[in-house]
Design a protein around this motif. Structure first.
Motif, mmCIF file in Angstrom:
data_model
loop_
_atom_site.group_PDB
_atom_site.id
_atom_site.type_symbol
_atom_site.label_atom_id
_atom_site.label_comp_id
_atom_site.label_asym_id
_atom_site.label_seq_id
_atom_site.Cartn_x
_atom_site.Cartn_y
_atom_site.Cartn_z
ATOM 1 N N PHE A 1 0.673 -1.189 0.002
ATOM 2 C CA PHE A 1 0.345 0.449 0.017
ATOM 3 C C PHE A 1 0.789 1.151 -0.458
ATOM 4 C CE2 PHE A 1 -2.242 3.431 2.392
ATOM 5 C CZ PHE A 1 -3.772 3.849 1.258
ATOM 6 N N ARG A 2 1.940 1.512 0.737
ATOM 7 C CA ARG A 2 2.737 1.976 0.563
ATOM 8 C C ARG A 2 4.346 2.450 -0.289
ATOM 9 N NH1 ARG A 2 2.433 6.714 2.505
ATOM 10 N NH2 ARG A 2 4.117 6.689 4.065
ATOM 11 N N ASN A 3 3.533 1.724 -0.936
ATOM 12 C CA ASN A 3 4.223 1.305 -2.270
ATOM 13 C C ASN A 3 6.240 1.457 -2.050
ATOM 14 O OD1 ASN A 3 5.396 1.351 -5.217
ATOM 15 N ND2 ASN A 3 5.322 3.250 -5.423
ATOM 16 N N VAL A 4 6.286 0.684 -1.282
ATOM 17 C CA VAL A 4 7.812 0.422 -0.891
ATOM 18 C C VAL A 4 7.939 -1.238 -0.602
ATOM 19 C CG1 VAL A 4 8.200 2.334 0.183
ATOM 20 C CG2 VAL A 4 7.331 0.564 1.655
ATOM 21 N N THR A 5 9.741 -1.825 -0.669
ATOM 22 C CA THR A 5 9.384 -2.404 -0.924
ATOM 23 C C THR A 5 8.808 -3.481 1.022
ATOM 24 O OG1 THR A 5 11.811 -2.839 0.408
ATOM 25 C CG2 THR A 5 11.620 -3.114 -1.615
ATOM 26 N N GLN A 6 9.192 -4.935 1.303
ATOM 27 C CA GLN A 6 8.352 -5.154 2.435
ATOM 28 C C GLN A 6 10.107 -4.914 3.442
ATOM 29 O OE1 GLN A 6 6.497 -9.004 3.499
ATOM 30 N NE2 GLN A 6 7.232 -9.105 5.737
#
Length: 313
Positions: A26-31
């Motif tokens: 959702f935040r458009n970053v890797t986990q």
């Protein structure tokens, strides 16, 4: 203390989605990057916000409190940026209310009206949900205020409350042709009852009343629901008797569409009483919410109530 706004947004996303993978997406970053940002936030605050041992994950008590803080920090920053740019936006931040279903369509509008000034209606957002879910919303910082009943779990830290009055739970039904109750608690035939779901707040209150009756009538359940308005409609069409809160049936009692099943002399036996309260977290809210709380507390100290006894016929 160094706090980055993206960390606050990350935390709020995680608190909502309860899953690191979905929140990172959702935040458009890797986990891995997302997890590091959450850990950086926790290290900056010096507390753990997330209980990672649960599935789905949950917030720690500190995390539930910080959810309110994070939400308000981001809102205040947004308001400040609007002011710097000369944009008024939509005015002060809205007040976020959660409310029990029946309260959201009866007493909450009256509360908002009573606290509005000079024709300027309070900006608000309202979530109308089951009482237990509304309690969860307050505990997790998803609302500023909760309008509900006397709930023991919220009558201790970290919560504050204001009493807005009391209301009666009274057995009512539609009248017969002569204006008398269509059903009598003394009748020999089984009495059709319109009941609350047993796990609902009102269901627990009504069941307590019934258990206390020494000679309990024979009831025949015909409907069960957590919705006061649905039970009221069924009572109005003559389907049975229902224990309903006084604030929800003022007009129906006044017009004679509903009548009390028992005489006032027996109210101590067959009626119940619930308190209406407004709850909040004992953590600083945004400026508008604090002003609202302060004004309402002063109003209550002066004797104002949302559910005055004279409304109950």
């Amino acid at each position: 203390m160094n706090l980055e706004t993206k960390w606050l947004e990350d935390f709020l996303a995680l608190a909502e989605l309860r899953n690191f993978s979905r929140a990172a997406q959702f935040r458009n970053v890797t986990q891995p990057a997302f997890s590091r940002r959450i850990r950086s936030l926790e290290q900056s605050l010096g507390v753990e916000l997330i209980d990672r041992a649960t599935t789905p994950l949950t917030l720690t008590p500190e995390g539930r409190l910080f959810r309110t803080t994070a939400r308000n920090l981001l809102r205040q920053m947004e308001d400040g940026l609007h002011q710097l740019k000369g944009q008024s936006g939509f005015g002060p931040q809205p007040l976020d209310f959660a409310a029990a279903h029946s309260l959201s369509v009866t007493l909450l509008p009256e509360l908002i009206q009573a606290m509005s000034h000079e024709g300027q209606m309070l900006r608000s957002r309202v979530e109308s949900i089951d009482v237990d879910l509304a309690v969860e919303a307050l505990q997790e910082g998803r609302c500023d205020f909760l309008l509900a009943f006397n709930i023991e779990a919220l009558m201790q830290p970290p919560f504050l409350s204001l009493s807005l009055g009391k209301t009666e739970l009274r057995p009512v039904c539609a009248p017969d042709a002569g204006g008398q109750p269509r059903f009598q608690l003394t009748q020999s035939a089984p009495i059709p009852i319109l009941g609350y779901s047993p796990d609902a707040f009102m269901g627990r209150q009504v069941n307590g009343i019934l258990r206390a009756l020494e000679d309990s009538p024979t009831f025949q359940p015909v409907m069960e629901s957590s919705l006061t308005n649905l039970l009221k409609v069924m009572a109005l069409n003559g389907s049975g008797i229902a224990w309903l809160p006084g604030y929800a049936i003022v007009d129906e009692l006044r017009s004679g569409q509903l009548v009390d099943v028992v005489s006032p002399e027996k109210r101590d036996i067959y009626w119940g009483e619930v308190e209406i309260k407004l709850y909040r977290n004992d953590i600083r809210l945004h400026a508008g919410a604090e002003q609202f709380w302060s004004a309402l507390r002063k109003k209550c100290q002066q004797g104002w109530v949302l559910t005055p006894d004279e409304r109950l016929i």
